[in-house]
Design an enzyme around this catalytic site. Structure first.
Site, PDB file in Angstrom:
ATOM      1  N   ASP A 189       0.860  -1.195   0.000  1.00 32.60           N
ATOM      2  CA  ASP A 189       0.000   0.000   0.000  1.00 32.60           C
ATOM      3  C   ASP A 189       0.895   1.243   0.000  1.00 32.60           C
ATOM      4  O   ASP A 189       1.760   1.405   0.868  1.00 32.60           O
ATOM      5  CB  ASP A 189      -0.900  -0.005   1.243  1.00 32.60           C
ATOM      6  CG  ASP A 189      -1.977   1.071   1.167  1.00 32.60           C
ATOM      7  OD1 ASP A 189      -3.164   0.724   1.016  1.00 32.60           O
ATOM      8  OD2 ASP A 189      -1.618   2.266   1.271  1.00 32.60           O
ATOM      9  N   ILE A 190       0.679   2.097  -1.007  1.00 34.54           N
ATOM     10  CA  ILE A 190       1.527   3.286  -1.135  1.00 34.54           C
ATOM     11  C   ILE A 190       1.219   4.245   0.022  1.00 34.54           C
ATOM     12  O   ILE A 190       0.054   4.432   0.382  1.00 34.54           O
ATOM     13  CB  ILE A 190       1.302   3.944  -2.509  1.00 34.54           C
ATOM     14  CG1 ILE A 190       1.651   2.915  -3.593  1.00 34.54           C
ATOM     15  CG2 ILE A 190       2.149   5.197  -2.678  1.00 34.54           C
ATOM     16  CD1 ILE A 190       1.038   3.172  -4.912  1.00 34.54           C
ATOM     17  N   GLU A 232      -4.796   2.283  -4.330  1.00 36.66           N
ATOM     18  CA  GLU A 232      -3.327   2.395  -4.299  1.00 36.66           C
ATOM     19  C   GLU A 232      -2.741   1.201  -3.572  1.00 36.66           C
ATOM     20  O   GLU A 232      -1.678   1.266  -2.989  1.00 36.66           O
ATOM     21  CB  GLU A 232      -2.868   3.727  -3.655  1.00 36.66           C
ATOM     22  CG  GLU A 232      -3.868   4.412  -2.759  1.00 36.66           C
ATOM     23  CD  GLU A 232      -4.108   3.705  -1.429  1.00 36.66           C
ATOM     24  OE1 GLU A 232      -5.069   2.910  -1.384  1.00 36.66           O
ATOM     25  OE2 GLU A 232      -3.348   3.927  -0.465  1.00 36.66           O
TER      26      GLU A 232
END
Ligand SMILES: Nc1nc2c(ncn2[C@@H]2O[C@H](COP(=O)(O)OP(=O)(O)OP(=O)(O)O)[C@@H](O)[C@H]2O)c(=O)[nH]1
Length: 312
Positions: A189-190, A232
């Site tokens: 997960d960014i 994301e």
């Protein structure tokens, strides 16, 4: 005794053959009479050059030649297997094949054909013979490939989508139950991605997601599967991998992400990624147990400062 005379509406054998030849030659699909050694006895039809570009370069060279001198070796094997099967089963055989057309003088890309192959009773020098009809199915094939792409891939990044990932991990889980082949999951997960959108606009965010997809792909093996799991969030399936190796891969992805620097409207965007790692265990009853643990590990990475790899 009265002899039977030909009525004006009847054709003799020669005339009939002439009509049949004219008829076959008028067909757009090419028809070949081929013997069991691959020798092309006769070619009829196939006059639609635009859909049969493979015939164009050797339009007059097919008859009297062996397929081995006309086709690349992998296609020659396919043709011979099909001819042998048709003769052995003594029934119609269908086969799809692709012919590469790079540099074709008509400028046409690769084409797909379906060969419909019928056994004939006739023989040539005691060798069995088949009738091979090649039908151009390129449009249908391209449509099939496009539908497959739409069903399996994410529109923005071109990586696999969650649905496809779920199918593959389900199979990996079944393989694990049968063969005890281990696998690991990385949940990525960014970090602070909302801030990217806020600072660089949605376009900037999209551009970053596309660039990061390449970074992730470059950090894994060809047999690993990368999918976009949500906005994301990405997920990686590492087949035949245990925790120790998975941690190395996760760390490689983390560092590569940190080093990735993309330009958007002359401004540079950098981010970090948090990663949760998990491995299948004997106590797991579903693949969801594994993804759940990766999710918990990801949460730990997020809440303990981000830009981290954690395991559960
Ligand atoms: N540009 C772009 N943004 C997306 C896309 N999908 C989701 N997002 C955005 O991703 C952001 C995710 O934000 P959050 O869930 O708050 O998480 P975050 O800002 O990354 O923070 P942490 O995950 O806690 O580090 C939201 O602003 C979404 O709108 C997309 O396809 N393109």
């Amino acid at each position: 005794m009265k002899s039977k005379t030909k009525s004006s509406s009847e054709l003799d054998a020669n005339e009939f053959e002439e009509v049949l030849t004219l008829f076959f030659n008028a067909l757009p699909d090419p028809i070949f009479v081929i013997d069991q050694t691959g020798f092309v006895i006769k070619q009829l039809g196939g006059n639609a050059n635009e859909i049969y570009p493979f015939l164009y370069p050797f339009k007059d060279k097919l008859e009297g030649n062996n397929l081995s001198t006309l086709l690349p070796s992998h296609l020659f094997s396919t043709f011979m297997d099909t001819i042998n099967k048709t003769i052995n089963d003594d029934s119609l055989t269908c086969v799809d094949f692709e012919i590469a057309n790079e540099g074709n003088i008509l400028g046409i890309k690769n084409q797909w054909y379906q060969g419909r192959v019928f056994p004939l009773k006739q023989r040539r020098d005691d060798v069995r013979v088949v009738l091979w009809i090649a039908i151009n199915i390129t449009e249908q094939k391209l449509l099939e490939l496009e539908l497959k792409n739409l069903a399996e891939k994410d529109g923005l990044t071109g990586s696999y989508n969650r649905r496809y990932f779920t199918e593959v991990i389900q199979r990996s889980f079944l393989l694990y139950l049968r063969d005890k082949l281990p696998f690991c999951i990385l949940m990525l997960d960014i970090d602070f991605f909302k801030a990217v959108n806020d600072n660089f606009g949605h376009d900037g965010g999209d551009k970053l997601l596309i660039a990061l997809t390449d970074v992730f792909k470059d950090s894994i093996r060809d047999i690993d599967l990368l999918a976009r799991y949500g906005g994301e969030e990405f997920i990686v399936l590492l087949p035949n991998t245990t925790t120790q190796k998975a941690m190395v891969v996760a760390e490689r992805i983390r560092v590569a992400t940190q080093q990735c620097n993309i330009l958007h409207d002359e401004k540079s965007i950098t981010v970090t990624v948090s990663i949760g790692v998990s491995e299948i265990t004997v106590n797991d009853t579903s693949f969801e147990n594994v993804t759940k643990r990766a999710d918990i590990a990801l949460y730990t990475a997020k809440t303990s400062g981000r830009n981290k790899v954690c395991i559960e």
